[in-house]
Enzyme design. Structure first.
Site, short mmCIF file in Angstrom:
data_model
loop_
_atom_site.label_atom_id
_atom_site.label_comp_id
_atom_site.label_asym_id
_atom_site.label_seq_id
_atom_site.Cartn_x
_atom_site.Cartn_y
_atom_site.Cartn_z
N ASP A 17 0.86 -1.18 0.00
CA ASP A 17 0.00 0.00 0.00
C ASP A 17 0.90 1.24 0.00
O ASP A 17 2.13 1.15 0.18
CB ASP A 17 -0.98 -0.02 1.18
CG ASP A 17 -2.21 0.85 0.86
OD1 ASP A 17 -2.14 1.66 -0.09
OD2 ASP A 17 -3.23 0.73 1.56
C1 BGC Z 1 -5.01 3.22 0.03
C2 BGC Z 1 -5.20 2.17 -1.04
C3 BGC Z 1 -5.01 2.76 -2.40
C4 BGC Z 1 -3.65 3.42 -2.47
C5 BGC Z 1 -3.31 4.00 -3.82
C6 BGC Z 1 -3.77 4.05 -0.18
O1 BGC Z 1 -3.74 5.14 0.65
O2 BGC Z 1 -4.99 2.60 1.29
O3 BGC Z 1 -6.48 1.59 -0.90
O4 BGC Z 1 -5.19 1.78 -3.38
O5 BGC Z 1 -3.60 4.45 -1.51
O6 BGC Z 1 -4.00 5.14 -4.09
#
Ligand code: BGC
Length: 717
Positions: free
Chosen positions: A265
C-alpha cells in the site's frame, strides 16, 4: 511474448534495471515540465535514470497523457520495457456507481459485475491497465471510515461480490480484451479489523479467527483470477502486513498458490520504520522483499537499498528475480510488450466515458442499492397531490459521489431537488445553501416555516463525503448535531417526516426514530439523485438489504450478526443478570444484517428440507414458498442461514449460506430452494484445517438475519 522471451529479457537486465521494476511512483514524476518534476524528484531523491527504470506508475489517466508518458518512457528505458499505469477505480471511473457498501446492499452479483465492467471500460480507454479493486476487507466497526469501501460484515457475501467484480474488471480474456483492466485484491490482510475503528490502527486477532472470517473473502476473489494483491497498512499478529512473511509467503503464495504480483500500500514499506519493526529504510526493504512484496508504492527503500542487500548476500538475487519476473509476466498478461498503450484511445474516451449506457447502468445499480429502513403508515411512496417540502443539507447537494471517486465530477450529478422536479414532483425548498454541520439560524428558521406549511417533509440528511473513506474514522456515528437539531425543530411542527440519508457508514439513528420513513441511500453516485427520486415517488420499488448492522448506539460497536455463542447467552435468559449483555442497551442491532423493506409485502411459507440428513455426496435442499401478498411487483432477497450446533471450536450462532433475489408480480408465489453442501459448512479448526464436523445443524430462512423461520434440525454424516 513467450515465457522463454521473458526469461531472456530478465537475463539481460542489470541489477539497477531489475530493482527499478519494483518501484511505483506517481505521474507527476513524468511531467514534461521540468519544474513540476523537480519537487517530487528531490523529495524522493530520484534521478533521470531511476525514472527510466521505474516499473509502474500510479494515478495517471487520459489516453493522450498515458500515450505521451509511455512513448517517452520506452525510449528512455534501455530494454524498451513498457511501464504500467495503475489507479484506484473503486466504484466507477467517471461514471460513479454507489459506494461499495451501497452496491453490496443490492446482494446482486450481476450489479457488482456491471459496476466493474463499466469501470474497466472507462478506465481502459483512458489509459489505465490495473485498478486497485476489489477491496475485500471484512468490516464490523462502523467507526472506521473505510467501511464505505467494503461490502460488509459477511465473508460469504463479500467473497461472492468480490469475485463478480474481478470478473467484471478482467473479463474472460484479459490479454485479448483491451477494454478490461487487471484487478487487485486489497488490503491483505484484515485491514477492516483496526482496533476501535481508528484507521491505520493495530489489528490483533487469533490466527484461527483470521483464517475463518477475514481471509475467505480475499481468497474467493483471488480464486476468481485477480492478478494482484495489495498489502494493508496494519499489523497482523504484531508484524506489519508489508513485512509479514507468514501472510504473503506461507498463506498467500504457498497455501493458496497465488503467483501474481504483490504491491505494497501507499508508503507502507517505509512505514515499517514508524511501526518500529525496521530500524531504517534498508531494514524495511529487507523485511518487505523477504515477505514477498514485489512492488513498493511511493517510497524508495528498494531503490536505495536492495542492491546493497543483494551484494552483501543478505537477500538472494533469486528473490529479486522472482519479483521482477512476476511484474514482467503481468505486463505480458496485459499484452504490453506488443501493445504498450493497450486500450488507451482518445477517440473512444470521448464516446465511452459517461456514455448514456453507462449512466443508465449506474442508475439501475443505485436503484438496487437504496435500503428502505422504515415506512410507517405507508408514508412512502410520495403522494404527488400532497404539499411536499424538501429540506435539509442534502436536499440540493451534489456531494453524492462518496470517497474514492477521484475521476467523478459533481457537475455530472443531479441533486435530489432537481431529480424530484424532473420526476414531476413539486417540492418547496428553502433558498440558498444549507450547511451539513453549521447551517445558519436563518436557514433553519426558514426550513421550519416551510415544514409547517407542508403535508409531508422529506428531510435530506447525511454525512458530507469527507466524513467517510480513508483517514475518516469517527467516534460518534450519529448524524451531525446540527442535523439532529434540525430534525427536532421540524418534528415540532410536522410529524410526517421522511428522512433520506446520504452517508458512508452505518449510523446510530436513534435520534430520528420518530420519522415515519427512512431511506438509506448511501453515496449513490452520479445517477444517485435520480435513483432516490424514483424510490421516493415509487417508480422504483426498493429491494436492497443491509450488509452491515446498524447499531442502536456506538457502544455496541463492533456489532455483527454472525457472533460466536457465549457460555451465558442472553437469548436463553433475557431477564437474567449473569448473562452476556449490557445494562443500558440491548445486544441487538437497530437494523440487522440483511434488513430492508419493500413497497410490496412478502410472506414466507413453511421452510422444508427434502431430507433431514446430508453428506459430502448428498447436499441439503432447503425450500420455502415466498408469496407477494401485495398489489405491486417487488423483489425480495431471501436468505438462508446455518448454525453448526457442536463444533470443535465455538461456532457463530448463524452464518449466511445462501441468498436469492426473487422478483414476484402482485399475488405471485414461488418456491425458492437453497442447496447446502458439506463444503459450505466447513470451517477452520484449531489446527487451521478447513473441515466440517459431522453432527447436528440448524437451518433457518427469512427476510433478514434477525427475523428468521423456526430452525429446522438437520444432520451431517
Ligand atoms: C489506500 C489504497 C489505495 C492506495 C493507492 C492508499 O492510501 O490505502 O487503498 O489503493 O492508496 O491510491
Amino acid at each position: 511474448m513467450e515465457q522463454s522471451q521473458l526469461t531472456d529479457l530478465l537475463g539481460q537486465m542489470t541489477l539497477d534495471e531489475k530493482i527499478g521494476q519494483l518501484l511505483q511512483i506517481t505521474g507527476d514524476f513524468y511531467s514534461d515540465k521540468a519544474e513540476e518534476r523537480t519537487g517530487p524528484m528531490t523529495q524522493l531523491g530520484l534521478d533521470e535514470d531511476d525514472l527510466a527504470n521505474a516499473g509502474t506508475v500510479l494515478g495517471v489517466t487520459g489516453a493522450e497523457e498515458c500515450r505521451k508518458i509511455q512513448t517517452a518512457y520506452m525510449k528512455r528505458n534501455r530494454l524498451h520495457i513498457p511501464t504500467l499505469f495503475m489507479g484506484d477505480v473503486i466504484h466507477g471511473f467517471r461514471t460513479i456507481f454507489p459506494i461499495p457498501l451501497g452496491l453490496a446492499s443490492s446482494w446482486d452479483e450481476s450489479a457488482a459485475e456491471t459496476m466493474a465492467r463499466v469501470s474497466a471500460h472507462e478506465a481502459s480507454v483512458s489509459g489505465l491497465f490495473v485498478t486497485f479493486s476489489p477491496m475485500v476487507d471484512l468490516v464490523r466497526d462502523a467507526r472506521w471510515g473505510r467501511v464505505m469501501e467494503s461490502t460488509g460484515e459477511d465473508p460469504y457475501l463479500n467473497g461472492k461480490l468480490a469475485a463478480a467484480m474481478v470478473h467484471g474488471y478482467q473479463g474472460d480474456d484479459l490479454l485479448a480484451d483491451t477494454t478490461r483492466v487487471a484487478a487487485c485484491v486489497k488490503h491483505f490482510a484484515a485491514y477492516g479489523a483496526a482496533v476501535a475503528g481508528r484507521d491505520y490502527n493495530t489489528v490483533d486477532m487469533s490466527e484461527r479467527q483470521l483464517r475463518d472470517m477475514y481471509l475467505p473473502g480475499y481468497k474467493t476473489a483471488i480464486d476468481a483470477g485477480a492478478k494482484l494483491v495489495m498489502t494493508s497498512f496494519n499489523t497482523v499478529d504484531g508484524v506489519p502486513a508489508s513485512g509479514n512473511r507468514h501472510l504473503f509467503r506461507d498463506i498467500l503464495r504457498r497455501e493458496w498458490g497465488f503467483d501474481g504480483v504483490v504491491i505494497s500500500d501507499f508508503g507502507a514499506v517505509k512505514e515499517m520504520i514508524s511501526h518500529g519493526v525496521a530500524a531504517d529504510e534498508r531494514d524495511a526493504a529487507k523485511l518487505a522483499i523477504k515477505a514477498g512484496v514485489d512492488i513498493e508504492m511511493m517510497t524508495v527503500c528498494y531503490l536505495r537499498h536492495l542492491k546493497d542487500l543483494i551484494v552483501s548476500g543478505e537477500v538472494p538475487e533469486q528473490v529479486l528475480d522472482e519479483s521482477v519476473m512476476r511484474i514482467l509476466e503481468l505486463k505480458n498478461d496485459l499484452g504490453l510488450f506488443e501493445n504498450p498503450l493497450r486500450g488507451a484511445d482518445a477517440e473512444a474516451e470521448r464516446t465511452v466515458v459517461m456514455s448514456k449506457q453507462h449512466r443508465d447502468a449506474a442508475r439501475r445499480v443505485a436503484e438496487e442499492s437504496m435500503v428502505l429502513l422504515k415506512n410507517d403508515d405507508a408514508t412512502l411512496p410520495l403522494d404527488a397531490s400532497r404539499k411536499i417540502a424538501l429540506l435539509g443539507p442534502a436536499a440540493k447537494s451534489t456531494d453524492l459521489l462518496g470517497a474514492w471517486s477521484w475521476k467523478g465530477q459533481e457537475d455530472d450529478v443531479a441533486a435530489l431537488d432537481v431529480s424530484l422536479r424532473e420526476a414531476g414532483i413539486q417540492v418547496s425548498t428553502v433558498d440558498g445553501d444549507f450547511d451539513y454541520l453549521q447551517p445558519s439560524d436563518q436557514a433553519v428558521e426558514e426550513a421550519v416555516r416551510v415544514a409547517k406549511d407542508a403535508d409531508v417533509v422529506v428531510l435530506a440528511l447525511g454525512e458530507p463525503s469527507y466524513m467517510s473513506g480513508e483517514a475518516s474514522s469517527r467516534s460518534d456515528i450519529r448524524l451531525p448535531q446540527a442535523q439532529l437539531d434540525l430534525f427536532k425543530a421540524v418534528a415540532a411542527v410536522n410529524d410526517r417526516i421522511i428522512v433520506t440519508l446520504f452517508n458512508g457508514r452505518p449510523l446510530d439513528l436513534s435520534d430520528i426514530q420518530s420519522a415515519k420513513a427512512i431511506v438509506e441511500a448511501w453515496f449513490p453516485g452520479t445517477e444517485g439523485g435520480r435513483a432516490l427520486a424514483d424510490v421516493l415517488t415509487g417508480a422504483v420499488n426498493p429491494s436492497a438489504k443491509l450488509t452491515m448492522s446498524f447499531p442502536v448506539s456506538v457502544g455496541q460497536v463492533p456489532i455483527y450478526y454472525n457472533v460466536d455463542n457465549t457460555g451465558r447467552p442472553y437469548e436463553n435468559d433475557p431477564e437474567g443478570k449473569y448473562v452476556s449483555k449490557y445494562l443500558d442497551v440491548s445486544n441487538y442491532a437497530a437494523y440487522p444484517f440483511g434488513f430492508g423493506l419493500s413497497y410490496s409485502k412478502f410472506e414466507y411459507g413453511e421452510v422444508k428440507v427434502e431430507d433431514h440428513e446430508f453428506d459430502a455426496d448428498n447436499p441439503l435442499k432447503v425450500s420455502v414458498e415466498l408469496r407477494n401478498v401485495s398489489e405491486r411487483e417487488g423483489t425480495e432477497i431471501v436468505q438462508c442461514y446455518v448454525h453448526d450446533l457442536v463444533g470443535e471450536v465455538v461456532r457463530p450462532i448463524k452464518q449466511l449460506k445462501g441468498y436469492e433475489r426473487v422478483t414476484l408480480a402482485a399475488g405471485e408465489s414461488r418456491t425458492v430452494t437453497f442447496t447446502i453442501t458439506e463444503e459450505d459448512v466447513r470451517y477452520v479448526h484449531a489446527d487451521y484445517e478447513l473441515d466440517s464436523d459431522p453432527g447436528d445443524f440448524d437451518v433457518m430462512v427469512g427476510p433478514n438475519s434477525r427475523d428468521l423461520s423456526k430452525a429446522i434440525r438437520v444432520h451431517l454424516f
